[in-house]
Scaffold this motif. Structure first.
Motif, PDB file in Angstrom:
ATOM      1  N   VAL A 144       0.805  -1.226   0.000  1.00  0.00           N
ATOM      2  CA  VAL A 144       0.000   0.000   0.000  1.00  0.00           C
ATOM      3  C   VAL A 144       0.834   1.271   0.000  1.00  0.00           C
ATOM      4  CG1 VAL A 144      -2.022  -1.086   1.044  1.00  0.00           C
ATOM      5  CG2 VAL A 144      -0.267  -0.093   2.526  1.00  0.00           C
ATOM      6  N   SER A 145       2.146   1.168   0.204  1.00  0.00           N
ATOM      7  CA  SER A 145       3.035   2.321   0.142  1.00  0.00           C
ATOM      8  C   SER A 145       4.449   1.800  -0.021  1.00  0.00           C
ATOM      9  CB  SER A 145       2.919   3.180   1.407  1.00  0.00           C
ATOM     10  OG  SER A 145       3.552   2.539   2.505  1.00  0.00           O
ATOM     11  N   LYS A 146       5.402   2.715  -0.102  1.00  0.00           N
ATOM     12  CA  LYS A 146       6.789   2.281  -0.202  1.00  0.00           C
ATOM     13  C   LYS A 146       7.296   1.646   1.084  1.00  0.00           C
ATOM     14  CE  LYS A 146       8.567   6.906   0.977  1.00  0.00           C
ATOM     15  NZ  LYS A 146       9.278   6.526   2.200  1.00  0.00           N
ATOM     16  N   ASP A 147       6.560   1.810   2.181  1.00  0.00           N
ATOM     17  CA  ASP A 147       7.010   1.306   3.473  1.00  0.00           C
ATOM     18  C   ASP A 147       6.179   0.160   4.026  1.00  0.00           C
ATOM     19  OD1 ASP A 147       9.080   3.266   3.759  1.00  0.00           O
ATOM     20  OD2 ASP A 147       7.541   4.738   4.238  1.00  0.00           O
ATOM     21  N   ASN A 148       4.962  -0.031   3.537  1.00  0.00           N
ATOM     22  CA  ASN A 148       4.058  -0.973   4.199  1.00  0.00           C
ATOM     23  C   ASN A 148       3.222  -1.779   3.215  1.00  0.00           C
ATOM     24  OD1 ASN A 148       4.261   1.485   6.326  1.00  0.00           O
ATOM     25  ND2 ASN A 148       3.924  -0.446   7.405  1.00  0.00           N
ATOM     26  N   ALA A 149       2.790  -2.941   3.713  1.00  0.00           N
ATOM     27  CA  ALA A 149       1.839  -3.787   3.004  1.00  0.00           C
ATOM     28  C   ALA A 149       0.754  -4.211   3.978  1.00  0.00           C
ATOM     29  CB  ALA A 149       2.532  -5.009   2.421  1.00  0.00           C
ATOM     30  N   LEU A 150      -0.412  -4.548   3.457  1.00  0.00           N
ATOM     31  CA  LEU A 150      -1.513  -5.062   4.261  1.00  0.00           C
ATOM     32  C   LEU A 150      -1.818  -6.497   3.844  1.00  0.00           C
ATOM     33  CD1 LEU A 150      -3.949  -2.005   4.383  1.00  0.00           C
ATOM     34  CD2 LEU A 150      -2.597  -2.942   6.271  1.00  0.00           C
ATOM     35  N   VAL A 151      -1.894  -7.377   4.839  1.00  0.00           N
ATOM     36  CA  VAL A 151      -2.261  -8.775   4.627  1.00  0.00           C
ATOM     37  C   VAL A 151      -3.642  -8.972   5.235  1.00  0.00           C
ATOM     38  CG1 VAL A 151      -1.526 -11.172   4.924  1.00  0.00           C
ATOM     39  CG2 VAL A 151       0.177  -9.343   4.889  1.00  0.00           C
ATOM     40  N   HIS A 152      -4.501  -9.766   4.582  1.00  0.00           N
ATOM     41  CA  HIS A 152      -5.880  -9.835   5.029  1.00  0.00           C
ATOM     42  C   HIS A 152      -6.514 -11.165   4.652  1.00  0.00           C
ATOM     43  CE1 HIS A 152      -5.014  -7.209   1.543  1.00  0.00           C
ATOM     44  NE2 HIS A 152      -5.796  -8.078   0.902  1.00  0.00           N
ATOM     45  N   ASN A 165     -31.623 -24.653  13.352  1.00  0.00           N
ATOM     46  CA  ASN A 165     -32.030 -23.874  12.190  1.00  0.00           C
ATOM     47  C   ASN A 165     -30.994 -22.793  11.912  1.00  0.00           C
ATOM     48  OD1 ASN A 165     -34.578 -25.195  11.796  1.00  0.00           O
ATOM     49  ND2 ASN A 165     -35.363 -24.052  13.557  1.00  0.00           N
ATOM     50  N   TYR A 166     -30.641 -22.645  10.667  1.00  0.00           N
ATOM     51  CA  TYR A 166     -29.658 -21.628  10.279  1.00  0.00           C
ATOM     52  C   TYR A 166     -30.172 -20.233  10.639  1.00  0.00           C
ATOM     53  CZ  TYR A 166     -27.040 -18.477   7.197  1.00  0.00           C
ATOM     54  OH  TYR A 166     -26.287 -17.439   6.699  1.00  0.00           O
ATOM     55  N   THR A 167     -29.303 -19.410  11.227  1.00  0.00           N
ATOM     56  CA  THR A 167     -29.674 -18.033  11.565  1.00  0.00           C
ATOM     57  C   THR A 167     -28.916 -17.010  10.715  1.00  0.00           C
ATOM     58  OG1 THR A 167     -28.067 -18.078  13.396  1.00  0.00           O
ATOM     59  CG2 THR A 167     -30.388 -18.593  13.914  1.00  0.00           C
ATOM     60  N   TYR A 168     -27.600 -17.128  10.645  1.00  0.00           N
ATOM     61  CA  TYR A 168     -26.806 -16.227   9.815  1.00  0.00           C
ATOM     62  C   TYR A 168     -25.400 -16.786   9.693  1.00  0.00           C
ATOM     63  CZ  TYR A 168     -24.332 -14.386  13.934  1.00  0.00           C
ATOM     64  OH  TYR A 168     -23.550 -14.254  15.064  1.00  0.00           O
ATOM     65  N   THR A 169     -24.590 -16.169   8.858  1.00  0.00           N
ATOM     66  CA  THR A 169     -23.184 -16.548   8.699  1.00  0.00           C
ATOM     67  C   THR A 169     -22.314 -15.483   9.333  1.00  0.00           C
ATOM     68  OG1 THR A 169     -23.614 -17.765   6.654  1.00  0.00           O
ATOM     69  CG2 THR A 169     -21.340 -17.106   7.077  1.00  0.00           C
ATOM     70  N   LYS A 170     -21.543 -15.893  10.317  1.00  0.00           N
ATOM     71  CA  LYS A 170     -20.632 -14.974  10.997  1.00  0.00           C
ATOM     72  C   LYS A 170     -19.366 -14.811  10.165  1.00  0.00           C
ATOM     73  CE  LYS A 170     -17.954 -14.498  15.294  1.00  0.00           C
ATOM     74  NZ  LYS A 170     -17.641 -15.148  16.597  1.00  0.00           N
ATOM     75  N   SER A 171     -18.977 -13.556   9.907  1.00  0.00           N
ATOM     76  CA  SER A 171     -17.743 -13.255   9.184  1.00  0.00           C
ATOM     77  C   SER A 171     -16.808 -12.461  10.082  1.00  0.00           C
ATOM     78  CB  SER A 171     -18.028 -12.439   7.916  1.00  0.00           C
ATOM     79  OG  SER A 171     -18.745 -13.184   6.981  1.00  0.00           O
ATOM     80  N   GLU A 172     -15.529 -12.725   9.947  1.00  0.00           N
ATOM     81  CA  GLU A 172     -14.513 -12.071  10.768  1.00  0.00           C
ATOM     82  C   GLU A 172     -13.332 -11.709   9.868  1.00  0.00           C
ATOM     83  OE1 GLU A 172     -13.136 -13.526  14.986  1.00  0.00           O
ATOM     84  OE2 GLU A 172     -11.909 -14.518  13.459  1.00  0.00           O
ATOM     85  N   ALA A 173     -12.925 -10.453   9.909  1.00  0.00           N
ATOM     86  CA  ALA A 173     -11.777  -9.995   9.129  1.00  0.00           C
ATOM     87  C   ALA A 173     -10.528  -9.997  10.000  1.00  0.00           C
ATOM     88  CB  ALA A 173     -12.025  -8.592   8.585  1.00  0.00           C
ATOM     89  N   VAL A 174      -9.453 -10.574   9.473  1.00  0.00           N
ATOM     90  CA  VAL A 174      -8.149 -10.528  10.128  1.00  0.00           C
ATOM     91  C   VAL A 174      -7.258  -9.644   9.264  1.00  0.00           C
ATOM     92  CG1 VAL A 174      -6.202 -11.850  11.028  1.00  0.00           C
ATOM     93  CG2 VAL A 174      -8.497 -12.872  11.002  1.00  0.00           C
ATOM     94  N   LEU A 175      -6.774  -8.552   9.853  1.00  0.00           N
ATOM     95  CA  LEU A 175      -5.986  -7.551   9.126  1.00  0.00           C
ATOM     96  C   LEU A 175      -4.619  -7.421   9.771  1.00  0.00           C
ATOM     97  CD1 LEU A 175      -8.710  -4.746   8.919  1.00  0.00           C
ATOM     98  CD2 LEU A 175      -8.422  -6.716   7.400  1.00  0.00           C
ATOM     99  N   GLN A 176      -3.556  -7.419   8.965  1.00  0.00           N
ATOM    100  CA  GLN A 176      -2.192  -7.332   9.481  1.00  0.00           C
ATOM    101  C   GLN A 176      -1.399  -6.327   8.659  1.00  0.00           C
ATOM    102  OE1 GLN A 176      -0.336  -9.357  12.119  1.00  0.00           O
ATOM    103  NE2 GLN A 176       0.792  -7.456  11.733  1.00  0.00           N
ATOM    104  N   ASN A 177      -0.733  -5.395   9.337  1.00  0.00           N
ATOM    105  CA  ASN A 177       0.149  -4.431   8.681  1.00  0.00           C
ATOM    106  C   ASN A 177       1.575  -4.974   8.713  1.00  0.00           C
ATOM    107  OD1 ASN A 177       0.964  -2.083   7.438  1.00  0.00           O
ATOM    108  ND2 ASN A 177       0.804  -0.799   9.262  1.00  0.00           N
TER     109      ASN A 177
END
Length: 427
Positions: A144-152, A165-177
């Motif tokens: 994302v810049s000359k100094d950093n990247a983002l992993v996700h 009975n199905y209710t919903y799908t839980k989603s979780e984002a893992v973000l790393q600089n």
């Protein structure tokens, strides 16, 4: 339209490797003061890195060569090239100077930094294992810049009530600089993502860009069908962008467009770009439309339909390259014919995002650019791409951003090719 979500958990990891390196990346004139990436790198390359894949089935070997001049001559990977490690096709970025190459071993969970020495000679300078931090060997990443990247990555889990009975799908984002100087693991966040209408849930994010202290990620959603127990992919949801504060990776928000539907994460080509006016433009996949984010929300007065601009019925695309002053280049496909190798109905268009015009360039037929990753603005101000028809020889093409002609390019070095190989791009 903006949706906010409460931040759930955050950890900062500073694992500064004591490897004794005193390297710094070359600056890039067009990086803004908020750390926004420059895609493509501009103008001061010592080398052009040309990258080649030997199979189009996903598990391809990936090779790189560093060349000072790609305007003439012949480029072959027969017995040449540095093999870039990856379980599947490598995810590669180059520094603006062309002197460093970065690689995510997709499926191996490792990120590498190489010094580019010329030809097939690359020296590994640093590496980091992101598999433990991300919980998968298959994260995606973006410099994302000359100094950093983002992993996700995104984790999903279906939720059920006491009666199963199905209710919903839980989603979780893992973000790393990631700090690129010595591959240090820096800020990290784990964010719970809210559910969306009609059982839609986010299952993939990618291709973020940084602007004004925010990271903007492309999004893909799926819809769970409780009757079959399977996910389906009807891209009828509103085009969506995920936003977090940067570099903190907190304060989760979602922007939703009123002008387009479907995926915004692209595939391996860049999708989100900031312009000189402080706005962000990004592409939707199919149908391919350019959308505008201004003042941290969608500008719903703007919608640039590539099919209309090109005079075609249906157009799809994985992403695009911004070269400056409102001009970009889009590898696109005729969606009425399909996107696969069998159809090979791809081309490249020069676009003007301000005037909403597009010109299909007069390139060879039988192109397949599903895996295409990178182009660069060279020392001469031209935009360089590596383009080959399937199973045939191709060329480096040098496009003139200042011309609207479909023939506004010069043909550079010839590219040798195989029956089932392809070029990922110029870095």
């Amino acid at each position: 339209m903006i949706f906010k979500n409460t931040f759930l958990s955050k950890s900062k990891i500073n694992l500064l490797a004591a490897i004794g390196l005193s390297l710094s990346l070359f600056s890039c004139d067009t990086d803004d003061d908020n750390g926004s990436k420059t895609t493509p790198p501009v103008g001061n390359q010592s080398y052009y890195n040309v990258v080649f894949g030997v199979s189009s089935e996903g598990n391809s070997g990936t090779y790189a060569q560093a060349l000072e001049n790609i305007s003439e001559g012949n480029i072959s990977f027969n017995g040449k090239g540095f093999e870039v490690p990856s379980v599947r096709t490598a995810r590669i970025y180059g520094s603006p100077s062309g002197e460093f190459l970065y690689n995510l071993s997709y499926g191996g969970g490792m990120i590498y930094k190489y010094q580019v020495n010329g030809g097939s000679n690359y020296t590994q300078l640093a590496e980091t294992n992101v598999q433990v931090a991300m919980g998968t060997a298959y994260p995606r990443w973006t410099v994302v810049s000359k100094d950093n990247a983002l992993v996700h990555t995104i984790n999903t889990e279906n939720q059920y009530d006491e009666n199963e009975n199905y209710t919903y799908t839980k989603s979780e984002a893992v973000l790393q600089n990631i700090g690129l100087e010595n591959m240090s693991l820096e800020e990290k966040s784990v964010l719970e993502i809210p559910s969306f209408e009609e059982n839609y849930h986010i299952w993939r994010i990618d291709n973020p860009t940084i602007k004004n202290g925010k990271a903007y990620y492309g999004v893909a959603m799926r819809q769970f069908d409780p009757a079959t127990g399977e996910n389906v992919n009807p891209e009828t949801y509103k085009a969506t962008t995920m936003v977090v504060d940067y570099p903190e990776l907190t304060n989760l928000q979602f922007l939703r467009s009123e002008n387009a539907q479907g995926s915004t994460y692209g595939y391996r080509t860049p999708v989100y770009h900031g312009d000189e006016q402080g706005d962000i433009y990004h592409l939707t996949s199919n149908p391919a439309k350019l959308l505008k984010i201004s003042n941290e929300d969608y500008d719903n007065s703007y919608s640039f339909d590539l099919a209309n601009a090109l005079g075609m019925a249906e157009v799809g695309a994985n992403g695009w390259f911004y070269v400056g002053n409102g001009i970009g280049y889009v590898p696109f496909y005729d969606a009425s014919k399909g996107r696969g190798k069998e159809e090979a109905a791809w081309g490249v268009a020069r676009i003007d995002i301000y005037n909403q015009t597009a010109t299909k360039l007069n390139l060879p037929n039988n192109l397949w650019m599903w895996y295409y990753q990178s182009g660069v603005v060279g020392r001469d101000g031209k935009f360089y791409m590596a383009i080959t028809p399937l199973g045939q020889k191709g060329n480096i093409y040098k496009f003139d951003p200042n011309s609207t002609s479909p023939d506004a390019f010069e043909v550079g070095a010839q590219l040798e090719n195989g029956a089932d190989s392809f070029y990922l791009g110029v870095y």
